[in-house]
Enzyme design. Structure first.
Site, PDB file in Angstrom:
ATOM      1  N   GLU A 157       2.470 -71.333  27.276  1.00 58.11           N
ATOM      2  CA  GLU A 157       2.950 -72.476  27.919  1.00 58.11           C
ATOM      3  C   GLU A 157       4.281 -72.986  26.907  1.00 58.11           C
ATOM      4  OE1 GLU A 157       0.808 -75.173  29.238  1.00 58.11           O
ATOM      5  OE2 GLU A 157      -0.926 -73.673  29.206  1.00 58.11           O
TER       6      GLU A 157
ATOM      7  N   SER B 216     -59.916 -82.556   6.958  1.00 54.19           N
ATOM      8  CA  SER B 216     -61.140 -82.507   5.408  1.00 54.19           C
ATOM      9  C   SER B 216     -59.510 -82.694   5.244  1.00 54.19           C
ATOM     10  CB  SER B 216     -61.381 -81.449   5.311  1.00 54.19           C
ATOM     11  OG  SER B 216     -62.909 -81.373   6.257  1.00 54.19           O
TER      12      SER B 216
END
Length: 775
Positions: free
Chosen positions: A99, A474
């Site tokens: 860059e 249950s």
């Protein structure tokens, strides 16, 4: 004036000099005009640099386990600010190589690159050449658009000069490396390292750093997940520049070129620990208090979840849901698509079909491309055909039969799921349709240790732990039995297990045991262990429904969701898994109510604690809701369930004597439960369909939910000692069974049968015949 060979006169030297002078004056005038424009018009209109001199990055909300493992991140920008001093030197070099290699030499404008950019623009048109330095890119990222127009470029140049005058080179580089967008909603290199490679920036190799350095130019085009070929080419260019600049040796260069890169294909949300339902609950809690600031101010949430427990809960839930699904057969392909004969169109059709069906942690979407000679060839979208043979075809065997119905028959164009088996071979599978939930809490404090709200959060966001109101079957019986202890019952109380007929809405209600067998006189301990329905109804009938209905509020149940009739003993009300876990905690901790909580603390970006949860101390008298004697006796009965009753096998498989729990199966096996505790942990597992339907005639809580519970507890209890309960004052043993002291002289309730039960209040009988529950 002389003439050339064509007969045209050459200009005189004086004319040439005059022309050059005029051109020079024009150029000088343009330069002066441009300078005047820049300094008199552009410069005064430049924005203030407060946004970068007082840089406040948008840090997302992060959610962690109690042991500091990241499990969630929320915000439009995935960002992890890293001071420049902590950025690896090689990462800086990789970025500058591609860059801005003269970053530390220029004053914000690299005239060498500018010259090259000008020539490129002259040859190919404005906008083709770049030449932007890192400083110019900082100016663009913070203040300008990316539009390729001359006015923007001029502003960019002037801003770059202003930034260079205000900040040091390291400060500028720090801004750039934390602000730049790198694809996948990731900003900054530290965040991108996690997104693409699933590890910290400091752990990346040269090859991986070069890949990241290639992203700023065009994060979409060079995205290694969506465009691996272009990303690879860009990475090679970065490595070449690093070698040319002597940032790396030839050996490092050659090694980096050859290194295969393994990407984190799950993207930025691919966390090692699956706790998506946990993270979402934490997000909701933070957003309710801090609104939109939640996603930008760097808030961190530390939950009470334990990584090892969460991993175990997730793996156990998935494994047992898949096992259930496989027991009930192959349903066939998810859909069918047409496969064009042209290779390119064929690939496009396959890609389009697969994109609609995300993978589910190992259950990979695939398109069948060929079925022949005992093998199935599939395309999973990675460019490599998978051939499935032998055992890998067994599950889908019926779909390979010549007599298979068109809707399930495997043929080219069928969209299916495949997974790898233990030997790393591919096999045909499917995504389960059944839902499941698992939750575990600290029995003393109520802190969540693990939460799995469903099979796959990405397929269904509904959290069954906190949102699913289901019949407990249950698993509700222990609370009726607990109420009975307060009325003089004991585990030795005899109950006549014989048919019971009661009028109900003009008909006769005759509750049945799940095996349709009756054992005659049985003890209350045995009735609970074997989950006897008729005996449980008799107990509730003797207590009176109003008393029991009020009593169960001690456990945190919503009375409005529980029936005001005898079916309450069979679990026909509605509960959530976390509510059930909180209720069982009272039996585990000696009778103290707990309030389940998920968030331990919330801190801001600077580490300042914004909120801290302070649960009541274990054993606090203020939280005592149940007589400790009751909790002790019920614990002994629930241990019997896990040792010899419907939960038999839990004690044996875990090799502990402090396992206690209860199965729950509703009528027609619509819901399967197991709720229990050990070692200070209370946990609940549930399985069922979102649109209620039978899970199968041979399925029970013991086959559906209990395996999830056991698998989890094998991990959760590994470092926890067994708990030995000491009988609290006021209890004595009579003929080997526990009884409250005040009931001994009165002989307690020795026997309960049809002759000794209190008359039934008509309101206690269901108006309509209820759905029976089992186990």
């Amino acid at each position: 004036m002389t003439a050339n060979r064509s007969g045209f006169p050459w200009p005189s030297r004086r004319a040439v000099v005059r022309g050059l002078l005029l051109a020079g004056c024009a150029a000088l005038a343009c330069a002066i005009g441009m300078a005047a424009y820049l300094f008199l018009y552009v410069k005064p209109r430049l924005p203030a640099l407060d946004v970068i001199t007082d840089y406040q990055p948008k840090i997302p909300l992060r959610v962690y386990t109690a042991d500091h493992v990241l499990i969630g991140e929320f915000g439009e920008e995935h960002r992890d600010f890293m001071p420049i001093a902590q950025v690896p030197d090689m990462m800086k070099k990789a970025l500058m190589a591609i860059e801005d290699s003269r970053f530390y030499e220029h004053n914000g404008i690299d005239f060498v690159r500018v010259g090259g950019a000008v020539m490129s623009n002259l040859r190919h048109g404005f906008g083709h050449g770049g030449g932007s330095t890192l400083t110019m890119q900082v100016a663009r990222n913070f203040f300008l658009t990316r539009d390729k127009v001359a006015s923007r470029k001029l502003n960019e140049i002037m801003l770059a000069l202003k930034i260079e005058a205000a900040l040091s080179k390291d400060q500028i580089l720090e801004l750039y490396m934390n602000q730049v967008y790198l694809g996948q909603r990731s900003f900054g290199f530290a965040s991108a390292a996690q997104t693409y490679f699933g590890k910290p920036l400091g752990e990346l190799s040269i090859a991986e750093m070069a890949m990241l350095a290639g992203l700023p130019q065009n994060p979409s085009r060079h995205n290694p997940i969506s465009n691996p070929k272009r990303a690879h080419a860009r990475q090679q260019l970065v490595l070449k520049r690093m070698r040319e600049l002597d940032y790396i040796s030839d050996g490092q260069y050659q090694q980096a070129l050859k290194q295969p890169l393994r990407y984190n294909t799950r993207g930025s949300q691919g966390f090692d620990t699956h706790a998506e339902y946990v993270a979402e609950l934490a997000r909701q809690a933070v957003f309710a208090q801090y609104k939109e600031d939640s996603y930008t101010k760097g808030i961190s949430v530390y939950t009470t979840i334990l990584k090892a427990d969460q991993d175990a809960a997730y793996a156990s839930t998935r494994r047992n849901v898949i096992a259930y699904d496989q027991r009930h057969g192959y349903r066939g392909p998810e859909t069918f698509i047409e496969l064009p004969p042209e290779p390119e169109l064929r690939d496009d059709a396959i890609d389009a079909a697969l994109q609609k069906r995300p993978d589910s942690d190992g259950l990979v979407a695939a398109v069948v491309t060929d079925v022949a000679n005992g093998k199935v060839t599939v395309d999973t979208g990675d460019g490599e055909a998978k051939v499935i043979t032998g055992a890998g075809l067994r599950f889908a065997g019926p779909a390979l039969s010549a007599k298979a119905a068109a809707g399930i028959k495997l043929r080219p164009g069928a969209v299916i799921r495949v997974s790898k088996d233990a030997k790393d071979n591919w096999a045909i599978t499917q995504v389960p349709l059944v839902a499941a939930a698992f939750v575990s809490l600290d029995a003393d404090t109520g802190a969540y240790h693990a939460m799995v709200g469903g099979f796959d959060y990405n397929l269904q966001k509904f959290n069954h732990v906190t949102q699913a109101w289901r019949q407990p079957g249950s698993a509700m019986k222990p609370f009726v039995y607990s109420a009975a202890l307060e009325k003089g019952f004991s585990p030795a109380t005899l109950i006549n297990d014989v048919p019971l007929e009661l009028p109900a809405g003009g008909k006769i209600w005759s509750p049945q045991n799940d095996d349709f067998k009756f054992d005659g006189p049985i003890t209350m301990r045995y009735a609970l262990a074997q989950s006897k329905n008729v005996a449980s109804v008799r107990i509730l009938r003797a207590l009176g429904v109003p008393y029991a209905h009020e009593f169960i509020e001690k456990f945190g149940f919503d009375p409005a969701r529980q029936p005001n009739n005898l079916t309450m003993a069979l679990g026909t009300g509605s509960v959530t898994p976390v509510q059930m876990a909180g209720a069982y905690a009272l039996f585990a901790n000696g009778g103290h109510q707990v309030e389940p909580y998920l968030i331990d603390r919330i801190v801001d970006a600077k580490g300042v604690v914004l909120m801290q949860t302070k649960p009541p101390a274990p054993g606090d008298d203020k939280t005592l809701a149940l007589d400790p004697r009751n909790a002790f006796v019920m614990d002994s009965m629930l241990r019997e369930v896990a040792r010899s009753g419907t939960g038999a096998g839990a004690t044996r498989k875990l090799g502990r004597s402090d396992i206690a729990g209860k199965t729950g199966t509703t009528s027609d096996a619509v819901d399967g439960w197991f709720a229990g505790y050990s070692g200070g942990i209370v946990a609940v597992a549930w399985m069922g369909y979102d649109e209620p339907k039978s899970l199968g005639g041979r399925e029970f809580g013991a086959t559906l939910a209990m395996p999830i519970w056991i698998d989890y507890m094998q991990t959760a209890l590994a470092t926890r000692p067994q708990i030995t309960r000491v009988a609290p004052p006021g209890l004595s043993q009579v003929d080997g069974e526990w009884m409250y002291d005040e009931f001994i002289d009165m002989n307690g309730v020795r026997t309960l049968d049809m002759d000794t039960e209190t008359p039934t209040d008509p309101a206690a009988v269901p108006e309509a015949l209820p759905v029976e529950t089992t186990q």
